[in-house]
Design an enzyme around this catalytic site. Structure first.
Site, PDB file in Angstrom:
ATOM      1  N   ARG A  34      38.816  48.211  27.616  1.00  6.09           N
ATOM      2  CA  ARG A  34      38.201  49.103  28.599  1.00  6.09           C
ATOM      3  C   ARG A  34      36.666  49.055  28.575  1.00  6.09           C
ATOM      4  NH1 ARG A  34      41.491  53.011  30.763  1.00  6.09           N
ATOM      5  NH2 ARG A  34      39.656  54.273  31.174  1.00  6.09           N
ATOM      6  N   ASN A  39      33.833  59.275  29.313  1.00  5.33           N
ATOM      7  CA  ASN A  39      34.126  58.138  30.181  1.00  5.33           C
ATOM      8  C   ASN A  39      33.906  58.591  31.620  1.00  5.33           C
ATOM      9  OD1 ASN A  39      35.258  55.837  31.430  1.00  5.33           O
ATOM     10  ND2 ASN A  39      37.309  56.727  31.352  1.00  5.33           N
ATOM     11  N   GLY A  40      33.094  57.872  32.373  1.00  3.90           N
ATOM     12  CA  GLY A  40      32.875  58.241  33.778  1.00  3.90           C
ATOM     13  C   GLY A  40      31.397  58.277  34.086  1.00  3.90           C
ATOM     14  N   CYS A  46      34.961  52.904  29.947  1.00  7.30           N
ATOM     15  CA  CYS A  46      34.850  53.174  28.523  1.00  7.30           C
ATOM     16  C   CYS A  46      36.201  53.678  28.049  1.00  7.30           C
ATOM     17  CB  CYS A  46      33.806  54.251  28.269  1.00  7.30           C
ATOM     18  SG  CYS A  46      32.211  53.838  28.958  1.00  7.30           S
ATOM     19  N   GLU A  60      41.545  33.058  43.722  1.00  8.16           N
ATOM     20  CA  GLU A  60      41.964  33.649  42.446  1.00  8.16           C
ATOM     21  C   GLU A  60      41.635  32.691  41.294  1.00  8.16           C
ATOM     22  OE1 GLU A  60      42.629  36.317  41.175  1.00  8.16           O
ATOM     23  OE2 GLU A  60      43.694  35.853  39.325  1.00  8.16           O
ATOM     24  N   HIS A 108      32.566  21.979  57.130  1.00  9.06           N
ATOM     25  CA  HIS A 108      31.632  22.907  57.790  1.00  9.06           C
ATOM     26  C   HIS A 108      30.502  23.344  56.855  1.00  9.06           C
ATOM     27  CE1 HIS A 108      34.095  23.093  61.359  1.00  9.06           C
ATOM     28  NE2 HIS A 108      35.154  23.335  60.609  1.00  9.06           N
ATOM     29  N   LYS A 150      39.213  33.317  37.984  1.00 11.73           N
ATOM     30  CA  LYS A 150      39.601  33.084  36.581  1.00 11.73           C
ATOM     31  C   LYS A 150      38.585  32.197  35.884  1.00 11.73           C
ATOM     32  CE  LYS A 150      41.725  35.632  36.280  1.00 11.73           C
ATOM     33  NZ  LYS A 150      42.135  36.493  37.332  1.00 11.73           N
ATOM     34  N   TRP A 172      31.209  50.655  27.975  1.00 12.99           N
ATOM     35  CA  TRP A 172      30.809  49.662  28.983  1.00 12.99           C
ATOM     36  C   TRP A 172      29.651  50.342  29.702  1.00 12.99           C
ATOM     37  CZ3 TRP A 172      30.452  49.473  34.351  1.00 12.99           C
ATOM     38  CH2 TRP A 172      30.313  48.193  34.912  1.00 12.99           C
ATOM     39  N   LYS A 215      38.112  45.925  31.717  1.00 10.80           N
ATOM     40  CA  LYS A 215      39.302  46.130  32.535  1.00 10.80           C
ATOM     41  C   LYS A 215      39.224  47.553  33.087  1.00 10.80           C
ATOM     42  CE  LYS A 215      43.849  44.196  32.307  1.00 10.80           C
ATOM     43  NZ  LYS A 215      43.549  42.902  32.956  1.00 10.80           N
ATOM     44  N   GLU A 263      35.279  34.189  35.255  1.00  8.76           N
ATOM     45  CA  GLU A 263      35.383  35.215  34.219  1.00  8.76           C
ATOM     46  C   GLU A 263      35.518  34.618  32.823  1.00  8.76           C
ATOM     47  OE1 GLU A 263      37.945  38.910  35.626  1.00  8.76           O
ATOM     48  OE2 GLU A 263      38.888  37.008  36.094  1.00  8.76           O
TER      49      GLU A 263
HETATM   50  C1  F6R Z   1      40.152  39.683  37.495  1.00  6.97           C
HETATM   51  C2  F6R Z   1      40.143  41.070  37.112  1.00  6.97           C
HETATM   52  C3  F6R Z   1      39.501  42.050  38.028  1.00  6.97           C
HETATM   53  C4  F6R Z   1      40.565  43.045  38.486  1.00  6.97           C
HETATM   54  C5  F6R Z   1      39.949  44.130  39.373  1.00  6.97           C
HETATM   55  C6  F6R Z   1      41.003  45.098  39.891  1.00  6.97           C
HETATM   56  O1  F6R Z   1      40.703  38.881  36.494  1.00  6.97           O
HETATM   57  O2  F6R Z   1      40.658  41.428  36.099  1.00  6.97           O
HETATM   58  O3  F6R Z   1      38.911  41.419  39.111  1.00  6.97           O
HETATM   59  O4  F6R Z   1      41.569  42.341  39.169  1.00  6.97           O
HETATM   60  O5  F6R Z   1      38.987  44.838  38.641  1.00  6.97           O
HETATM   61  O6  F6R Z   1      41.664  45.746  38.865  1.00  6.97           O
HETATM   62  P1  F6R Z   1      42.973  46.580  39.158  1.00  6.97           P
HETATM   63  O7  F6R Z   1      44.026  45.628  39.601  1.00  6.97           O
HETATM   64  O8  F6R Z   1      43.305  47.253  37.859  1.00  6.97           O
HETATM   65  O9  F6R Z   1      42.644  47.555  40.247  1.00  6.97           O
END
Ligand code: F6R
Length: 586
Positions: free
Chosen positions: A27, A100-101, A2, A463, A486, A467, A74, A581, A470
């Site tokens: 956030r 937040n938390g 949050c 990776e 396999h 992407k 969030w 994020k 998400e």
């Molecule tokens: C993927 C993404 C998340 C972050 C993960 C780690 O696009 O954004 O999977 O990579 O939450 O975040 P950090 O790097 O901030 O620890």
């Protein structure tokens, strides 16, 4: 997860808070609210949706008053509803808080407060803080004492800001970020500098276990026992003022497009630390590398890179899995922790486990004032500027650039690095976006995408799949090339699209064979390569580059493909559903 914000000054609080919340929306963005104090009363307005939507519906920015607090949520405890949105007023309405938390002992505290006659309207753990503060304030009539008595009871991790009807603002930080912005005649409390960067670049990064009191006598910072502490004002790096979309439709596209520049900045001015890191690795008993999500995928690339070029063995461990593997960290080893935010709870927990085994912590992070950097003996800065889009893009290639630099040190320059060449190659791929946009139109109706890569291209495939998931909500899976036969081959039919990461290197022929086997089962093939083949239904060309450097460029077309597919599907690429994020909860 949050974001929290507070304003104390003589300006109009609400518009400042709403603007700050918009900039911190990455956030958490399922609901939002603001409370201000005017004419001796606290008024709360909140609702479900993004800041702009709730502001339009509820006129958050029209609330009167020069003191206020705000929040974007969030959800952790309780569904996404207006009642569960913050701020939460105490029963008397004389105190309101944003949090937040996670308060781990909230059930126990709730029981106690219910016995004392308090009632609760939300399902959140946060409402506890408002009523606990109210109880303590009723007993002491003193804001400072009521904060001390409250934090003594709380278990978990939190940052909260509380507004009192008497006009005082107070806040506390325990393992969640909290920063003070120092304005000319006002103060800002915020989860991130982005909450106030337009107003001031003077900031105090509050230490863990400290609280803040703001009233008409000014600012006081104390520890949780109430003893005043001195904390330095620092200048916020200018690059953080830069978190604007500019002419781009979305932050995600802007951040993808910044990569020709950001990879040149990664690890800059940390040459000495890179040298030290390489020394530590050479002399360590064991080396582990950890991260979550995208940062873990970067860690996986490092395993291949260091093994192949520096003959160094490092063990990648997903941060959230480390608590299940406590014995895996040998005494006196090294843990390299990668995190864009430096605040991911899983990464911080992995670090704390490794520290118990006396491991040395080296961090690769984008936020030098983050908790992770604080916990590290050595820090390598990604320096890629604020990444607002929830999906990590430019931070990934910056992490890779640093890992390449460490590997190059370890092998005495064997990589013969030229990031200028990488930068030019990325620019060429970005110029080719119209072809990628065309392919994105086809992916609109697809429900499964597989991404195949062999060797060092496998972590790029995982990776890429992250992407895709998400940004487009399409099911996507990264497959190591050799594993196809396999099991995954059973999934291939004419409904499936497969992206083949196939640069013209030592893995080329084997990967092309896998592509042919897939094609024979009717699936559509998108080849990412510097060499065309008639196996590909679509060829996305990448420039030819030094063999070791392909991973740094081959992710770019898939970032673009994911972005444009999100546009085709009409999803919001900057704020994917259910995500946030900086994942600061476990
Ligand atoms: C993927 C993404 C998340 C972050 C993960 C780690 O696009 O954004 O999977 O990579 O939450 O975040 P950090 O790097 O901030 O620890």
């Amino acid at each position: 997860m949050c974001s929290i914000i507070g304003y104390y000054g003589d300006g109009s609080a609400a518009p400042i808070l709403v603007k700050g919340l918009k900039r911190m929306e990455y956030r958490g963005y399922d609901s939002v609210g603001v409370a201000t104090k005017s004419n001796g009363k606290i008024e709360v307005r909140k609702g479900v949706g993004k800041v702009a939507e709730v502001n339009d519906a509820e006129n958050l920015d029209k609330l009167p008053g020069s003191i206020g607090i705000g929040h974007t949520r969030w959800a952790t405890h309780g569904k996404v509803t207006a009642i569960n949105a913050h701020p939460h007023p105490s029963n008397s309405g004389k105190i309101a808080i944003v949090h937040n938390g996670v308060i781990e002992n909230f059930n126990e505290l709730k029981e106690e407060l219910l016995k004392d006659g308090f009632t609760f309207v939300s399902e959140t753990d946060s409402e506890i803080i408002a009523n606990l503060l109210q109880k303590n304030y009723n007993e002491t009539s003193d804001v400072k004492k009521s904060i001390i008595n409250t934090v003594t009871k709380l278990k978990g991790h939190y940052a909260f800001v509380a507004m009192f009807e008497n006009g005082q603002l107070a806040a506390a930080r325990f393992h969640e970020p909290l920063i003070i912005g120092i304005g000319k005649d006002d103060y800002f409390l915020s989860s991130d500098v982005l909450g106030f960067i337009e107003k001031t670049d003077d900031a105090i990064y509050i230490d863990n276990g400290n609280m803040i009191l703001l009233d008409n006598t000014g600012l006081e910072i104390c520890d949780f026992q109430g003893t005043p502490v001195k904390q330095q004002i620092t200048k916020v790096s200018k690059e953080f003022a830069d978190a604007y979309k500019g002419d781009y439709a979305h932050f995600t596209l802007k951040e993808i497009s910044e990569q020709p520049g950001t990879i040149l900045n990664a690890g800059k001015k940390t040459e000495a630390a890179i040298e030290q890191t390489s020394d530590f690795i050479k002399h360590a008993k064991a080396v582990y590398i950890t991260g979550s999500g995208t940062s873990y995928n970067a860690a996986l690339v490092a395993k291949y890179l260091m093994s192949k070029y520096a003959k160094v063995k490092i063990e990648p461990i997903i941060s959230s899995e480390l608590p299940s593997l406590p014995e895996s960290i040998e005494e006196n080893s090294i843990l390299i922790a990668i995190s864009q935010s430096g605040e991911s709870a899983d990464v911080l927990e992995a670090v704390s486990i490794a520290k118990k085994a006396n491991a040395k912590i080296l961090s690769i992070a984008n936020h030098k004032n983050s908790a992770l950097v604080h916990e590290s003996s050595l820090y390598l800065g990604m320096n890629c500027g604020p990444e607002v889009g929830v999906a990590a893009t430019k931070s990934f290639t910056s992490q890779l650039a640093i890992l390449y630099k460490i590997t190059d040190k370890l092998c005495d320059g064997c990589l013969d690095l030229s990031f200028e060449e990488v930068s030019t190659s990325i620019s060429k791929i970005l110029e080719n976006h119209s072809k990628i946009q065309g392919i994105a139109k086809e992916l609109k109706e697809v429900s499964d995408i597989y991404i195949l890569g062999r060797g060092i291209h496998y972590p790029i495939a995982t990776e890429a799949a992250l992407k895709m998931k998400e940004l487009t909500y399409i099911h996507a899976e990264g497959i190591p090339g050799g594993e196809l036969k396999h099991g995954p081959l059973a999934l291939m039919d004419s409904n499936v699209y497969v992206i083949i990461i196939n640069p013209n290197d030592s893995t080329y022929t084997d990967t092309l064979t896998s592509a042919s086997e897939i094609k024979a089962r009717g699936a559509k093939i998108i080849g990412i390569s510097d060499k065309n083949s008639d196996v590909y239904d679509h060829w996305i060309e990448i420039p030819t580059i030094k063999e070791s450097m392909y991973p740094m460029i081959e992710i770019i077309p898939i970032q673009l493909l994911s972005y444009y597919s999100a546009i085709e599907k009409d999803t919001d690429p900057d704020y994917p559903r259910n995500l946030a994020k900086s994942v600061t909860v476990k």
